[in-house]
Design a protein around this motif. Structure first.
Motif, PDB file in Angstrom:
ATOM      1  N   LEU A 105     -50.142  60.404   2.432  1.00 31.17           N
ATOM      2  CA  LEU A 105     -51.269  59.874   3.196  1.00 31.17           C
ATOM      3  C   LEU A 105     -50.896  58.573   3.900  1.00 31.17           C
ATOM      4  O   LEU A 105     -51.308  58.321   5.037  1.00 31.17           O
ATOM      5  N   LEU A 106     -50.104  57.746   3.224  1.00 33.96           N
ATOM      6  CA  LEU A 106     -49.681  56.466   3.798  1.00 33.96           C
ATOM      7  C   LEU A 106     -48.889  56.669   5.082  1.00 33.96           C
ATOM      8  O   LEU A 106     -49.208  56.090   6.131  1.00 33.96           O
ATOM      9  N   PHE A 107     -47.851  57.506   5.018  1.00 33.41           N
ATOM     10  CA  PHE A 107     -46.975  57.661   6.179  1.00 33.41           C
ATOM     11  C   PHE A 107     -47.582  58.558   7.256  1.00 33.41           C
ATOM     12  O   PHE A 107     -47.284  58.370   8.443  1.00 33.41           O
ATOM     13  N   ALA A 108     -48.445  59.493   6.877  1.00 34.57           N
ATOM     14  CA  ALA A 108     -49.162  60.279   7.883  1.00 34.57           C
ATOM     15  C   ALA A 108     -50.102  59.374   8.666  1.00 34.57           C
ATOM     16  O   ALA A 108     -50.202  59.473   9.905  1.00 34.57           O
ATOM     17  N   GLY A 109     -50.794  58.475   7.958  1.00 29.56           N
ATOM     18  CA  GLY A 109     -51.668  57.527   8.627  1.00 29.56           C
ATOM     19  C   GLY A 109     -50.905  56.578   9.534  1.00 29.56           C
ATOM     20  O   GLY A 109     -51.340  56.264  10.650  1.00 29.56           O
ATOM     21  N   LEU A 110     -49.742  56.130   9.076  1.00 32.67           N
ATOM     22  CA  LEU A 110     -48.911  55.226   9.886  1.00 32.67           C
ATOM     23  C   LEU A 110     -48.430  55.908  11.161  1.00 32.67           C
ATOM     24  O   LEU A 110     -48.402  55.286  12.233  1.00 32.67           O
ATOM     25  N   ASP A 111     -48.038  57.164  11.058  1.00 34.96           N
ATOM     26  CA  ASP A 111     -47.655  57.929  12.244  1.00 34.96           C
ATOM     27  C   ASP A 111     -48.786  57.904  13.269  1.00 34.96           C
ATOM     28  O   ASP A 111     -48.578  57.681  14.461  1.00 34.96           O
ATOM     29  N   ASN A 112     -49.969  58.153  12.755  1.00 35.83           N
ATOM     30  CA  ASN A 112     -51.171  58.188  13.578  1.00 35.83           C
ATOM     31  C   ASN A 112     -51.409  56.853  14.291  1.00 35.83           C
ATOM     32  O   ASN A 112     -51.600  56.795  15.510  1.00 35.83           O
ATOM     33  N   PHE A 113     -51.391  55.775  13.536  1.00 31.17           N
ATOM     34  CA  PHE A 113     -51.656  54.447  14.096  1.00 31.17           C
ATOM     35  C   PHE A 113     -50.558  54.006  15.067  1.00 31.17           C
ATOM     36  O   PHE A 113     -50.844  53.409  16.110  1.00 31.17           O
ATOM     37  N   LEU A 114     -49.306  54.282  14.713  1.00 34.57           N
ATOM     38  CA  LEU A 114     -48.201  53.852  15.572  1.00 34.57           C
ATOM     39  C   LEU A 114     -48.216  54.568  16.921  1.00 34.57           C
ATOM     40  O   LEU A 114     -47.908  53.963  17.959  1.00 34.57           O
ATOM     41  N   LEU A 154     -54.730  51.074   2.709  1.00 36.60           N
ATOM     42  CA  LEU A 154     -56.079  51.069   2.153  1.00 36.60           C
ATOM     43  C   LEU A 154     -56.627  52.481   2.026  1.00 36.60           C
ATOM     44  O   LEU A 154     -57.215  52.850   0.996  1.00 36.60           O
ATOM     45  N   ASN A 155     -56.422  53.288   3.051  1.00 40.06           N
ATOM     46  CA  ASN A 155     -56.904  54.671   3.023  1.00 40.06           C
ATOM     47  C   ASN A 155     -56.222  55.479   1.931  1.00 40.06           C
ATOM     48  O   ASN A 155     -56.887  56.162   1.130  1.00 40.06           O
ATOM     49  N   SER A 156     -54.886  55.438   1.883  1.00 43.40           N
ATOM     50  CA  SER A 156     -54.151  56.235   0.893  1.00 43.40           C
ATOM     51  C   SER A 156     -54.434  55.772  -0.525  1.00 43.40           C
ATOM     52  O   SER A 156     -54.568  56.588  -1.451  1.00 43.40           O
ATOM     53  N   LEU A 157     -54.585  54.456  -0.727  1.00 43.75           N
ATOM     54  CA  LEU A 157     -54.887  53.921  -2.048  1.00 43.75           C
ATOM     55  C   LEU A 157     -56.271  54.353  -2.510  1.00 43.75           C
ATOM     56  O   LEU A 157     -56.453  54.784  -3.660  1.00 43.75           O
ATOM     57  N   LEU A 158     -57.238  54.281  -1.618  1.00 43.40           N
ATOM     58  CA  LEU A 158     -58.610  54.660  -1.970  1.00 43.40           C
ATOM     59  C   LEU A 158     -58.702  56.141  -2.309  1.00 43.40           C
ATOM     60  O   LEU A 158     -59.334  56.527  -3.306  1.00 43.40           O
ATOM     61  N   GLN A 159     -58.038  56.975  -1.495  1.00 44.11           N
ATOM     62  CA  GLN A 159     -58.128  58.421  -1.726  1.00 44.11           C
ATOM     63  C   GLN A 159     -57.407  58.842  -3.005  1.00 44.11           C
ATOM     64  O   GLN A 159     -57.889  59.714  -3.732  1.00 44.11           O
ATOM     65  N   THR A 160     -56.273  58.235  -3.295  1.00 43.89           N
ATOM     66  CA  THR A 160     -55.556  58.604  -4.524  1.00 43.89           C
ATOM     67  C   THR A 160     -56.254  58.052  -5.772  1.00 43.89           C
ATOM     68  O   THR A 160     -56.254  58.701  -6.820  1.00 43.89           O
ATOM     69  N   LEU A 161     -56.861  56.868  -5.659  1.00 39.29           N
ATOM     70  CA  LEU A 161     -57.639  56.348  -6.802  1.00 39.29           C
ATOM     71  C   LEU A 161     -58.837  57.236  -7.100  1.00 39.29           C
ATOM     72  O   LEU A 161     -59.186  57.446  -8.272  1.00 39.29           O
ATOM     73  N   PHE A 178     -46.040  70.942  -1.345  1.00 37.85           N
ATOM     74  CA  PHE A 178     -46.238  69.567  -1.806  1.00 37.85           C
ATOM     75  C   PHE A 178     -47.689  69.407  -2.245  1.00 37.85           C
ATOM     76  O   PHE A 178     -48.510  70.306  -2.053  1.00 37.85           O
ATOM     77  N   CYS A 179     -48.008  68.256  -2.837  1.00 36.72           N
ATOM     78  CA  CYS A 179     -49.368  68.015  -3.336  1.00 36.72           C
ATOM     79  C   CYS A 179     -50.283  67.615  -2.186  1.00 36.72           C
ATOM     80  O   CYS A 179     -50.548  66.419  -1.969  1.00 36.72           O
ATOM     81  N   GLU A 180     -50.733  68.585  -1.441  1.00 37.87           N
ATOM     82  CA  GLU A 180     -51.659  68.352  -0.339  1.00 37.87           C
ATOM     83  C   GLU A 180     -53.031  68.066  -0.927  1.00 37.87           C
ATOM     84  O   GLU A 180     -53.536  68.813  -1.771  1.00 37.87           O
ATOM     85  N   ILE A 181     -53.652  66.964  -0.506  1.00 40.10           N
ATOM     86  CA  ILE A 181     -54.844  66.449  -1.178  1.00 40.10           C
ATOM     87  C   ILE A 181     -55.986  67.453  -1.221  1.00 40.10           C
ATOM     88  O   ILE A 181     -56.669  67.599  -2.244  1.00 40.10           O
ATOM     89  N   ASN A 182     -56.203  68.174  -0.152  1.00 42.72           N
ATOM     90  CA  ASN A 182     -57.297  69.139  -0.114  1.00 42.72           C
ATOM     91  C   ASN A 182     -57.080  70.266  -1.115  1.00 42.72           C
ATOM     92  O   ASN A 182     -58.017  70.716  -1.779  1.00 42.72           O
ATOM     93  N   GLN A 183     -55.824  70.709  -1.237  1.00 39.87           N
ATOM     94  CA  GLN A 183     -55.487  71.768  -2.198  1.00 39.87           C
ATOM     95  C   GLN A 183     -55.720  71.302  -3.632  1.00 39.87           C
ATOM     96  O   GLN A 183     -56.236  72.046  -4.466  1.00 39.87           O
TER      97      GLN A 183
END
Length: 310
Positions: A105-114, A154-161, A178-183
């Protein structure tokens, strides 16, 4: 209410892309090749940008950050998949699954923002060329990247917590590589309403807002370029955009394709196969897109490998 899982689940089983034993060697070779190409290609971009003083500009600073993130993004999922195939094991520990989810989630989000930040950089360079270096100062560029890291973290931390509050029953097979969050959320036997709402909110806000920023930037760029009278001027103004547009199209179209296909077929296996496009193929192609269409990058790469630069 205390976090935890009532049945003391300590591991999950990643079913991967295929259950056919004869295909495992082919999948291993294919993914190993793509992973090595991804790492090598993006490392070359990083080396080219860092070693050539002509590339010490905002555009290439953001490109170097994107290359670093792409290496990390692919490394979050592929090495574990290769290890499982090599050891003929499908196991991933509960802690390992949560950790993988966090970094994915962290690096997918970073890809998005960058990608959004890079679109803004092109907007300023083309529409406000006289003020470009004044606006895109090193401190401001660094701040944009820092904010991207903070938002994604913040997003990845909140979702994993939030995942730690879920209870899991006996069904611990994940139809993915891989451990896809929705699955993983779908495997929970406790109430997942808050997790679902958070996922939809994050997808809408953290996915939609950067995309809206990209579309706005390019709408302004197109409007500005259309106002240029000469064809040569139009070409020169827009010449740095095709590579970024190609990467943006590849990333968002594959992401959208994955979720549309999974929604249409309701097949976890189809979703896993489609997700290969944005988790593995897109990071692998990015260096080729930028290097093949960019004379500055090609010149820097030739200098690195010792080829005379004309």
């Amino acid at each position: 209410m205390e976090p935890g899982n009532d049945s003391q689940i300590s591991e999950f089983f990643l079913l991967g892309l295929s259950k056919e034993p004869e295909l495992q060697l082919l999948i291993f070779g294919l993914f190993l090749s793509m992973y090595l190409i991804t790492v090598f290609g993006n490392l070359l971009i990083l080396l080219a940008v860092s070693s050539d003083s002509h590339l010490h500009t905002p555009m290439y600073f953001f490109l170097a950050n994107l290359s670093f993130v792409d290496i990390c993004f692919t490394s979050t999922t592929v090495p574990k998949m290769l290890w499982n195939i090599q050891t003929q094991s499908k196991v991933i520990t509960y802690a390992g699954c949560i950790t993988q989810m966090y970094f994915f989630l962290l690096f997918a989000g970073l890809d998005n923002f960058l990608l959004s930040v890079m679109a803004y950089d092109r907007f300023v360079a083309i529409c406000q060329p006289l003020h470009y270096m004044l606006i895109m100062k090193p401190t401001y560029c660094g701040l944009l990247v820092l904010v991207s890291w903070m938002m994604s973290t913040l997003n990845s931390l909140l979702q994993t917590l939030m995942m730690l509050w879920l209870s899991f029953c006996t069904e611990v097979e994940i139809s993915h590589f891989f451990c896809e969050i929705n699955q993983v959320v779908q495997l929970a036997c406790s109430d997942t309403f808050l997790n679902d709402m958070l996922m939809y909110f994050a997808a809408g806000l953290l996915g939609g807002a950067p995309l809206a920023g990209i579309l706005y930037s390019y709408s302004k760029i197109v409007s500005f370029v259309c106002g240029i009278s000469s064809a040569q001027g139009k070409y020169k103004a827009f010449s740095t955009c095709p590579s970024h547009l190609s990467v943006v199209s590849l990333f968002y179209c594959t992401c959208l394709g994955v979720y549309l296909s999974s929604a249409a077929t309701q097949s976890s296996h189809s979703s896993a196969t489609a997700s290969v496009m944005y988790t593995v193929v897109t990071p692998m192609l990015n260096p080729f897109i930028y290097s093949l269409r960019n004379r500055d990058i090609k010149r820097a790469l030739k200098r690195i490998v010792g080829v005379p630069v004309m």
